[in-house]
Design a protein around this motif. Sequence first.
Motif, PDB file in Angstrom:
ATOM      1  N   CYS A 144       0.927  -0.925   0.022  1.00  0.00           N
ATOM      2  CA  CYS A 144       0.067  -0.019   0.033  1.00  0.00           C
ATOM      3  C   CYS A 144       0.971   1.278  -0.011  1.00  0.00           C
ATOM      4  O   CYS A 144       2.106   1.221   0.424  1.00  0.00           O
ATOM      5  N   SER A 145       0.449   2.453  -0.564  1.00  0.00           N
ATOM      6  CA  SER A 145       1.089   3.674  -0.437  1.00  0.00           C
ATOM      7  C   SER A 145       1.243   4.146   0.883  1.00  0.00           C
ATOM      8  O   SER A 145       0.540   3.724   1.748  1.00  0.00           O
ATOM      9  N   GLU A 146       1.970   4.927   0.881  1.00  0.00           N
ATOM     10  CA  GLU A 146       2.347   5.680   2.283  1.00  0.00           C
ATOM     11  C   GLU A 146       1.099   6.461   2.603  1.00  0.00           C
ATOM     12  O   GLU A 146       0.738   6.502   3.607  1.00  0.00           O
ATOM     13  N   THR A 147       0.192   7.047   1.649  1.00  0.00           N
ATOM     14  CA  THR A 147      -0.891   7.796   2.037  1.00  0.00           C
ATOM     15  C   THR A 147      -2.024   6.709   2.510  1.00  0.00           C
ATOM     16  O   THR A 147      -2.694   7.054   3.626  1.00  0.00           O
ATOM     17  N   ASP A 148      -2.073   5.521   2.079  1.00  0.00           N
ATOM     18  CA  ASP A 148      -2.932   4.618   2.563  1.00  0.00           C
ATOM     19  C   ASP A 148      -2.622   3.922   4.046  1.00  0.00           C
ATOM     20  O   ASP A 148      -3.270   3.923   4.888  1.00  0.00           O
ATOM     21  N   LEU A 149      -1.262   3.906   3.989  1.00  0.00           N
ATOM     22  CA  LEU A 149      -0.717   3.377   5.458  1.00  0.00           C
ATOM     23  C   LEU A 149      -0.909   4.438   6.519  1.00  0.00           C
ATOM     24  O   LEU A 149      -1.492   4.120   7.448  1.00  0.00           O
ATOM     25  N   ARG A 150      -0.917   5.786   6.351  1.00  0.00           N
ATOM     26  CA  ARG A 150      -1.337   6.814   7.264  1.00  0.00           C
ATOM     27  C   ARG A 150      -2.957   6.731   7.420  1.00  0.00           C
ATOM     28  O   ARG A 150      -3.255   7.042   8.700  1.00  0.00           O
ATOM     29  N   GLN A 151      -3.659   6.301   6.603  1.00  0.00           N
ATOM     30  CA  GLN A 151      -4.833   6.135   6.818  1.00  0.00           C
ATOM     31  C   GLN A 151      -5.392   5.153   7.842  1.00  0.00           C
ATOM     32  O   GLN A 151      -6.070   5.261   8.634  1.00  0.00           O
ATOM     33  N   LEU A 152      -4.397   3.929   7.596  1.00  0.00           N
ATOM     34  CA  LEU A 152      -4.944   3.004   8.327  1.00  0.00           C
ATOM     35  C   LEU A 152      -4.168   3.082   9.933  1.00  0.00           C
ATOM     36  O   LEU A 152      -5.101   2.838  10.906  1.00  0.00           O
ATOM     37  N   GLN A 153      -3.189   3.966  10.080  1.00  0.00           N
ATOM     38  CA  GLN A 153      -2.603   4.596  11.308  1.00  0.00           C
ATOM     39  C   GLN A 153      -3.828   5.326  11.926  1.00  0.00           C
ATOM     40  O   GLN A 153      -3.939   5.243  13.139  1.00  0.00           O
ATOM     41  N   LYS A 154      -4.510   6.417  11.282  1.00  0.00           N
ATOM     42  CA  LYS A 154      -5.665   7.186  11.752  1.00  0.00           C
ATOM     43  C   LYS A 154      -6.660   6.404  12.364  1.00  0.00           C
ATOM     44  O   LYS A 154      -7.397   6.616  13.289  1.00  0.00           O
ATOM     45  N   LEU A 155      -7.161   5.420  11.432  1.00  0.00           N
ATOM     46  CA  LEU A 155      -8.134   4.507  11.757  1.00  0.00           C
ATOM     47  C   LEU A 155      -8.102   3.768  13.100  1.00  0.00           C
ATOM     48  O   LEU A 155      -8.754   3.955  14.181  1.00  0.00           O
ATOM     49  N   GLY A 156      -6.765   3.339  13.380  1.00  0.00           N
ATOM     50  CA  GLY A 156      -6.361   2.496  14.663  1.00  0.00           C
ATOM     51  C   GLY A 156      -6.498   3.453  15.800  1.00  0.00           C
ATOM     52  O   GLY A 156      -6.904   3.232  16.819  1.00  0.00           O
ATOM     53  N   ILE A 157      -5.928   4.806  15.477  1.00  0.00           N
ATOM     54  CA  ILE A 157      -5.887   5.662  16.638  1.00  0.00           C
ATOM     55  C   ILE A 157      -7.424   6.058  16.895  1.00  0.00           C
ATOM     56  O   ILE A 157      -7.706   6.321  18.301  1.00  0.00           O
ATOM     57  N   TYR A 158      -8.173   6.425  15.759  1.00  0.00           N
ATOM     58  CA  TYR A 158      -9.463   6.712  16.232  1.00  0.00           C
ATOM     59  C   TYR A 158     -10.328   5.706  17.027  1.00  0.00           C
ATOM     60  O   TYR A 158     -11.216   6.051  17.881  1.00  0.00           O
ATOM     61  N   ILE A 159     -10.220   4.397  16.386  1.00  0.00           N
ATOM     62  CA  ILE A 159     -10.901   3.106  16.983  1.00  0.00           C
ATOM     63  C   ILE A 159     -10.382   3.146  18.552  1.00  0.00           C
ATOM     64  O   ILE A 159     -11.355   2.748  19.402  1.00  0.00           O
ATOM     65  N   ASN A 160      -9.279   3.415  18.649  1.00  0.00           N
ATOM     66  CA  ASN A 160      -8.557   3.187  20.192  1.00  0.00           C
ATOM     67  C   ASN A 160      -9.189   4.231  20.950  1.00  0.00           C
ATOM     68  O   ASN A 160      -9.602   4.069  22.212  1.00  0.00           O
ATOM     69  N   TYR A 161      -9.387   5.569  20.501  1.00  0.00           N
ATOM     70  CA  TYR A 161      -9.809   6.824  21.159  1.00  0.00           C
ATOM     71  C   TYR A 161     -11.363   6.658  21.731  1.00  0.00           C
ATOM     72  O   TYR A 161     -11.646   6.876  22.635  1.00  0.00           O
ATOM     73  N   ASN A 162     -11.960   5.924  20.587  1.00  0.00           N
ATOM     74  CA  ASN A 162     -13.406   5.684  20.977  1.00  0.00           C
ATOM     75  C   ASN A 162     -13.691   4.684  22.013  1.00  0.00           C
ATOM     76  O   ASN A 162     -14.603   4.797  22.680  1.00  0.00           O
ATOM     77  N   GLY A 163     -12.683   4.136  22.366  1.00  0.00           N
ATOM     78  CA  GLY A 163     -12.875   3.068  23.681  1.00  0.00           C
ATOM     79  C   GLY A 163     -12.765   3.512  25.039  1.00  0.00           C
ATOM     80  O   GLY A 163     -13.141   3.023  25.944  1.00  0.00           O
ATOM     81  N   TYR A 164     -12.333   4.856  25.254  1.00  0.00           N
ATOM     82  CA  TYR A 164     -11.986   5.460  26.391  1.00  0.00           C
ATOM     83  C   TYR A 164     -13.373   6.203  26.732  1.00  0.00           C
ATOM     84  O   TYR A 164     -13.929   7.005  26.273  1.00  0.00           O
ATOM     85  N   GLY A 165     -13.857   6.023  28.116  1.00  0.00           N
ATOM     86  CA  GLY A 165     -14.767   6.505  28.801  1.00  0.00           C
ATOM     87  C   GLY A 165     -15.195   5.733  30.007  1.00  0.00           C
ATOM     88  O   GLY A 165     -14.750   4.881  30.143  1.00  0.00           O
ATOM     89  N   ALA A 166     -16.012   6.584  30.637  1.00  0.00           N
ATOM     90  CA  ALA A 166     -16.181   6.145  32.273  1.00  0.00           C
ATOM     91  C   ALA A 166     -17.498   5.070  31.948  1.00  0.00           C
ATOM     92  O   ALA A 166     -17.545   3.941  32.542  1.00  0.00           O
ATOM     93  N   SER A 167     -18.139   5.183  30.872  1.00  0.00           N
ATOM     94  CA  SER A 167     -19.272   4.203  30.384  1.00  0.00           C
ATOM     95  C   SER A 167     -19.354   4.594  28.648  1.00  0.00           C
ATOM     96  O   SER A 167     -19.034   5.224  28.178  1.00  0.00           O
ATOM     97  N   VAL A 168     -20.165   3.606  28.443  1.00  0.00           N
ATOM     98  CA  VAL A 168     -20.444   3.608  26.982  1.00  0.00           C
ATOM     99  C   VAL A 168     -21.199   4.732  26.336  1.00  0.00           C
ATOM    100  O   VAL A 168     -20.928   5.497  25.362  1.00  0.00           O
ATOM    101  N   GLU A 169     -21.979   5.487  27.432  1.00  0.00           N
ATOM    102  CA  GLU A 169     -22.495   6.867  27.324  1.00  0.00           C
ATOM    103  C   GLU A 169     -21.396   8.053  26.848  1.00  0.00           C
ATOM    104  O   GLU A 169     -21.951   8.686  26.033  1.00  0.00           O
TER     105      GLU A 169
END
Length: 320
Positions: A144-169
Amino acid sequence: MADIDVFNGDADGICALTQLRLAEPRESTLITGVKRNISLLKTVTAQPGDRITVLDISMDKNRSDLERLLTIGAEVFYVDHHFPGNIPETESLTVLINEAPDTCTSLLVNQHLGNAFAAWAVVGAFGDNFNQQAQAQADETLQCSETDLRQLQKLGIYINYNGYGASVEDLHIPPDELFRRVSMHRDPLDFIHSDSKHFDKLENGYHSDMAAAAGIAAEKASATTAWFILPNEAWARRVSGVFSNQLTNDYPDRAHAVLTETSRGDYLVSVRAPLNNRRGAADLCRRFPTGGGRAAAAGINNLPTGMLADFIDAFEASYP
């Protein structure tokens, strides 16, 4: 016979299960939650012969319920990279556990599947802040291109970010729903391009919350340690983990502790060992009630205010 999938609600757990279900689709019951909710097996009820998959949660924190499920007669497949403690010896339990500081559950599943869905392993590794390992995996298995690899990196960071919180709300998307959406796609880039509504929701939330965190100054910083206190706000609970990861990447020789105030007046703690010395975080956090994790990254779910000074002393002494 029923199938039950139990997984951490962060990028590593979601991407590990995505690989497994792309390889072997199952109509399973999903059990997950916010990233810090790791005592997930206590919510599982099973019958003899049920197949239970457990991903990216500490066996040490779930051992009594694991033994309960094995005694019932369930078959358990357990993949993780956290401290396991004593592992039960029984033919009903299949274990892939590796505590090495340079691997994660998504990479372990990828090895198990022979690189069948390596792009999702790369996303999971990026999300868990294993950037060098994610890059190496991509270089080895992806074209994959460097551009696509950076997109994979962003997706990983965003999915991880979405997991943090005191509750699902607190979260933008419930982890079980996010898994269902991403696991429809063999290629993570297809999710990014075809489900832009949810990708954009994660991306916009991430940048908004990180901008708020950028205005928080360290309570104390030195060449070897720094610690921060975030307010009792939903954005702060969401950003605590990825903010810790960014600090680690920006200051690779420094350990970081990010404490988020709770509604009870106590603290939720994220600890990151120095990127260039990924050790000691779990040992530090396990010294306090509700603490745990792995050598490079660990946390304390509820640090009483009265223990704050003791924690800071122990944190600074761990990384002199």
